[in-house]
Design a protein around this motif. Structure first.
Motif, PDB file in Angstrom:
ATOM      1  N   ARG A  92     -32.480   9.907   8.635  1.00  0.00           N
ATOM      2  CA  ARG A  92     -31.210  10.590   8.836  1.00  0.00           C
ATOM      3  C   ARG A  92     -30.172  10.072   7.859  1.00  0.00           C
ATOM      4  NH1 ARG A  92     -29.452  10.733  14.961  1.00  0.00           N
ATOM      5  NH2 ARG A  92     -27.941  12.151  13.952  1.00  0.00           N
ATOM      6  N   LYS A  93     -29.433  10.984   7.318  1.00  0.00           N
ATOM      7  CA  LYS A  93     -28.360  10.596   6.412  1.00  0.00           C
ATOM      8  C   LYS A  93     -27.244   9.938   7.210  1.00  0.00           C
ATOM      9  CE  LYS A  93     -29.198  14.350   3.138  1.00  0.00           C
ATOM     10  NZ  LYS A  93     -28.609  15.515   2.451  1.00  0.00           N
ATOM     11  N   PRO A  94     -26.623   8.937   6.643  1.00  0.00           N
ATOM     12  CA  PRO A  94     -25.523   8.295   7.374  1.00  0.00           C
ATOM     13  C   PRO A  94     -24.372   9.260   7.606  1.00  0.00           C
ATOM     14  CG  PRO A  94     -25.627   7.544   5.092  1.00  0.00           C
ATOM     15  CD  PRO A  94     -26.868   8.346   5.334  1.00  0.00           C
ATOM     16  N   ARG A  95     -23.844   9.223   8.828  1.00  0.00           N
ATOM     17  CA  ARG A  95     -22.749  10.121   9.166  1.00  0.00           C
ATOM     18  C   ARG A  95     -21.478   9.792   8.393  1.00  0.00           C
ATOM     19  NH1 ARG A  95     -23.166  10.935  15.750  1.00  0.00           N
ATOM     20  NH2 ARG A  95     -25.270  11.872  15.755  1.00  0.00           N
ATOM     21  N   SER A  96     -21.358   8.534   7.978  1.00  0.00           N
ATOM     22  CA  SER A  96     -20.164   8.162   7.221  1.00  0.00           C
ATOM     23  C   SER A  96     -20.076   8.932   5.913  1.00  0.00           C
ATOM     24  CB  SER A  96     -20.167   6.656   6.942  1.00  0.00           C
ATOM     25  OG  SER A  96     -21.341   6.287   6.220  1.00  0.00           O
ATOM     26  N   ARG A  97     -21.253   9.197   5.294  1.00  0.00           N
ATOM     27  CA  ARG A  97     -21.256   9.961   4.049  1.00  0.00           C
ATOM     28  C   ARG A  97     -20.813  11.402   4.306  1.00  0.00           C
ATOM     29  NH1 ARG A  97     -26.592  11.356   0.345  1.00  0.00           N
ATOM     30  NH2 ARG A  97     -25.506  12.633  -1.202  1.00  0.00           N
ATOM     31  N   ASP A  98     -21.301  11.990   5.405  1.00  0.00           N
ATOM     32  CA  ASP A  98     -20.886  13.348   5.737  1.00  0.00           C
ATOM     33  C   ASP A  98     -19.388  13.417   6.000  1.00  0.00           C
ATOM     34  OD1 ASP A  98     -23.520  14.075   5.511  1.00  0.00           O
ATOM     35  OD2 ASP A  98     -23.933  13.876   7.652  1.00  0.00           O
ATOM     36  N   ALA A  99     -18.853  12.373   6.628  1.00  0.00           N
ATOM     37  CA  ALA A  99     -17.421  12.363   6.916  1.00  0.00           C
ATOM     38  C   ALA A  99     -16.601  12.271   5.635  1.00  0.00           C
ATOM     39  CB  ALA A  99     -17.087  11.195   7.844  1.00  0.00           C
ATOM     40  N   VAL A 100     -17.075  11.438   4.701  1.00  0.00           N
ATOM     41  CA  VAL A 100     -16.341  11.288   3.438  1.00  0.00           C
ATOM     42  C   VAL A 100     -16.368  12.573   2.644  1.00  0.00           C
ATOM     43  CG1 VAL A 100     -16.353  10.094   1.219  1.00  0.00           C
ATOM     44  CG2 VAL A 100     -16.703   8.797   3.326  1.00  0.00           C
ATOM     45  N   ILE A 101     -17.524  13.267   2.653  1.00  0.00           N
ATOM     46  CA  ILE A 101     -17.623  14.522   1.911  1.00  0.00           C
ATOM     47  C   ILE A 101     -16.881  15.640   2.625  1.00  0.00           C
ATOM     48  CG2 ILE A 101     -19.242  16.268   1.061  1.00  0.00           C
ATOM     49  CD1 ILE A 101     -21.294  14.072   0.694  1.00  0.00           C
ATOM     50  N   GLY A 102     -16.934  15.634   3.959  1.00  0.00           N
ATOM     51  CA  GLY A 102     -16.335  16.727   4.707  1.00  0.00           C
ATOM     52  C   GLY A 102     -14.825  16.666   4.808  1.00  0.00           C
ATOM     53  N   ALA A 103     -14.244  15.472   4.687  1.00  0.00           N
ATOM     54  CA  ALA A 103     -12.791  15.347   4.823  1.00  0.00           C
ATOM     55  C   ALA A 103     -12.028  16.159   3.789  1.00  0.00           C
ATOM     56  CB  ALA A 103     -12.389  13.871   4.766  1.00  0.00           C
TER      57      ALA A 103
END
Length: 234
Positions: A9-20
């Motif tokens: 699973r990809k780290p959720r922190s990366r998704d948050a940084v990209i999604g912000a």
């Protein structure tokens, strides 16, 4: 039986940084743009905006009002104003590039110890209100401003020049305001350049101008494009 490997699973922190940033653009760019688009297609009744889609007695009705867009296409005034704005945006971009490139090149070639101070001087105007800077230029270019008084004192002119409220004053003001937006991307690109390539070009017989045009300019193309977009689009 086939071996099963656990899913990584990809780290959720990366998704948050990209999604912000996308969330920011959706809230403060896309949503206001859609609201303006809706108003432009609606029929205005004073301050009231009519709905685009209505449902009555099981019948869906679409009411799009295209008259403002037809007026834009039929009246040459709007097309002329748009083309003039593109012309001045292009001239401003070229002036910022001609002025900003030498500045960025000088900062990139300066000693590492003084580069932060030079960058601070470029960003220093941002510490002052935009309106104050514009009014300062108004005082400089006015009929009794600094430029006209200096030219009168030197005897270059006999009466004040009409600099204010002209194409000259507008281009001077826009070039001054947007020039830092050209310098900073150019510096970021030129600072990463390996200047030993210029030494190699000189060793191979290239003149300073040829080395600059054939080595420096192609390597700084990304900064030129980014700076031009930051100046032209606003």
């Amino acid at each position: 039986a086939a071996m099963r490997f656990p899913r990584i699973r990809k780290p959720r922190s990366r998704d948050a940084v990209i999604g912000a940033p996308f969330l920011w653009l959706a809230l403060f760019f896309l949503l206001p743009f859609m609201l303006v688009l809706r108003i432009s297609l609606a029929q205005m009744d004073g301050a009231q905006v009519s709905p685009l889609v209505t449902l009555a007695e099981g019948q869906l009705t679409f009411r799009f009002h295209f008259a403002p867009y037809l007026q834009l296409l039929s009246d040459d005034l709007y097309l002329h104003a748009y083309l003039v704005s593109l012309k001045y945006a292009l001239v401003t971009t070229v002036l910022c590039l001609l002025i900003g490139y030498p500045f960025a090149y000088f900062i990139a070639r300066a000693k590492k110890s003084i580069q932060p101070a030079l960058l601070m001087l470029v960003m220093l105007p941002f510490w002052t209100s935009f309106l104050l800077r514009v009014y300062a230029w108004k005082g400089i270019l006015a009929d009794q401003g600094v430029v006209n008084n200096a030219l009168l004192w030197l005897g270059v002119i006999q009466e004040p020049l009409q600099l204010l409220y002209s194409d000259v004053s507008m281009l001077v003001g826009m070039t001054y305001v947007y020039c830092p937006f050209m310098i900073l991307p150019l510096y970021a690109t030129l600072a990463k350049m390996d200047f030993r390539l210029l030494e190699a070009a000189h060793d191979l017989g290239a003149s300073p101008w040829n080395a600059f045009w054939l080595v420096t300019v192609p390597l700084s193309k990304a900064g030129v494009i980014a700076g031009s977009m930051l100046v032209f689009i606003p």
